[in-house]
Motif scaffolding. Structure first.
Motif, short mmCIF file in Angstrom:
data_model
loop_
_atom_site.label_atom_id
_atom_site.label_comp_id
_atom_site.label_asym_id
_atom_site.label_seq_id
_atom_site.Cartn_x
_atom_site.Cartn_y
_atom_site.Cartn_z
N ILE A 150 2.38 -3.25 8.53
CA ILE A 150 3.06 -1.95 8.43
C ILE A 150 4.50 -2.20 7.99
O ILE A 150 5.25 -2.91 8.67
CB ILE A 150 3.06 -1.22 9.79
N LEU A 151 4.87 -1.64 6.86
CA LEU A 151 6.23 -1.79 6.35
C LEU A 151 7.10 -0.64 6.84
O LEU A 151 6.73 0.53 6.73
CB LEU A 151 6.24 -1.85 4.83
N SER A 211 -3.01 -0.93 1.37
CA SER A 211 -4.32 -1.59 1.40
C SER A 211 -4.45 -2.57 0.25
O SER A 211 -3.61 -2.61 -0.67
CB SER A 211 -5.44 -0.56 1.32
N ALA A 212 -5.49 -3.38 0.27
CA ALA A 212 -5.70 -4.40 -0.76
C ALA A 212 -5.81 -3.79 -2.16
O ALA A 212 -5.44 -4.44 -3.15
CB ALA A 212 -6.96 -5.21 -0.43
N ASP A 213 -6.30 -2.56 -2.23
CA ASP A 213 -6.44 -1.92 -3.55
C ASP A 213 -5.16 -1.15 -3.95
O ASP A 213 -5.15 -0.41 -4.94
CB ASP A 213 -7.65 -0.99 -3.57
N GLY A 214 -4.08 -1.34 -3.16
CA GLY A 214 -2.79 -0.75 -3.51
C GLY A 214 -2.57 0.66 -3.01
O GLY A 214 -1.54 1.27 -3.31
N THR A 241 -4.94 6.62 9.12
CA THR A 241 -6.23 7.20 8.75
C THR A 241 -6.58 6.69 7.35
O THR A 241 -5.90 7.02 6.38
CB THR A 241 -6.18 8.74 8.77
N ILE A 242 -7.63 5.86 7.30
CA ILE A 242 -8.06 5.23 6.05
C ILE A 242 -9.52 5.58 5.80
O ILE A 242 -10.38 5.33 6.66
CB ILE A 242 -7.86 3.70 6.10
#
Length: 330
Positions: free
Chosen positions: A41-42, A52-55, A68-69
């Protein structure tokens, strides 16, 4: 075994934002993926978010500290704070997590707030046996004219440093009185409070302390030999400027004395998890002079704590895992 959801908090509002990102990257790469599902978490002044890994960017719901993803609400079993400076090292984040009942890896809000303030910390630890503190004056931005005479009673050379924070930004060494105003301006650009401190000549060291299952462990010390006059931000983070020797070349007697002193400081300040104390052994007396304590020390691959963990023969991923479990168990 279901992996625990861990919020790895990085970034922050200080000049060490990128250092914090590097720390988080190293921690995430070493943690056991079967035990921990890590979400970095930035944190910045505009938003708290996860990439996420897909940006895809997902904002944190600060009402319950969740993500919430893909329509799935993710709540966290624990947080691992690796923000250097505010709001991760000064107690603000700890207070927020305490209110939500989310465990974390380091000191509580009160200890974090006190130890972030160099002058307050020195006042607390100065009565520990075999620990010494340099003569100093705490200067507030709106009081600097009225306190000028107190500063001039100190013995030159002096160190001028922001009183809060551990990044060494805004730090100066002052040899003569006429250089003092400029040094104060540089420090006040970083903080409302400044610490003016007598220079102690000697060997500079840093040592990690950690508590697992009620037992305080002192890691092997690191000696810092800088080609600059002092260990500032540039010396810390520019390759080749400083040499770091881990474990440090200390006698058995020195090591035992240092261990006793830092354990007592850790206990007195009510520290939890992993901390790092910076100190000087004075050249002519071999006295232990306290510089500062870092309750969220850097964790990039070549930072001092990882060096010391490896020198102690410990696995870094296991070390971080134990910090998480220690926080959950408190």
């Amino acid at each position: 075994m279901t992996a625990k959801n861990i919020a790895l908090l990085a970034g922050g509002y200080s000049g060490e934002y990128e250092v914090s990102i590097n720390s988080a990257r190293n921690i995430a790469s070493t943690l056991n993926t079967e035990k921990y599902k890590v979400y970095t978490i930035l944190i910045n002044r505009e938003s708290w978010f996860y990439n996420s890994a897909d940006g895809k960017k997902t904002e944190v719901d600060k009402n319950d500290f969740s993500l919430t993803i893909n329509n799935e609400k993710i709540k966290f079993d624990a947080a691992f704070i690796t923000i250097h400076g505010t709001p991760g090292e000064d107690g603000k984040m700890q207070g927020y997590l305490d209110m939500l009942g989310i465990p974390y890896n380091n000191c509580n809000a009160a200890t974090s707030a006190i130890t972030m303030n160099k002058a307050y910390t020195k006042a607390l630890v100065q009565d520990i046996e075999n620990l010494y503190v340099a003569g100093s004056v705490q200067v507030f931005k709106n009081q600097r004219q009225s306190i000028e005479n107190e500063i001039y009673r100190l013995k030159f050379p002096l160190f001028i440093k922001p009183n809060n924070g551990g990044s060494s930004v805004g730090m100066s060494k002052v040899l003569v009185k006429k250089a003092l105003p400029e040094a104060l301006e540089r420090a006040f650009a970083e903080d409302e409070q400044v610490l003016v401190e007598e220079f102690i000549k000697g060997r500079e060291f840093s040592i990690g302390i950690v508590q697992f299952e009620g037992e305080i462990t002192v890691l092997p010390a690191t000696e810092i030999i800088s080609s600059k006059e002092f260990f500032d931000y540039e010396a810390k983070y520019t390759p080749g400027i400083s040499q770091e020797i881990t474990p440090a070349n200390l006698s058995p007697n020195q090591n035992e004395r240092i261990k006793r002193v830092v354990k007592e400081a850790y206990r007195l300040l009510n520290c939890k998890g992993m901390t790092r104390i910076d100190f000087i052994l004075e050249e002519t007396t071999d006295k232990f002079y306290f510089i500062e304590i870092n309750t969220t020390p850097g964790q990039s691959a070549n930072s001092l704590i990882p060096q010391q963990v490896r020198a102690a023969g410990m696995d870094l991923g296991e070390f971080y895992g134990k910090l998480i479990e220690e926080g959950i168990g408190r």
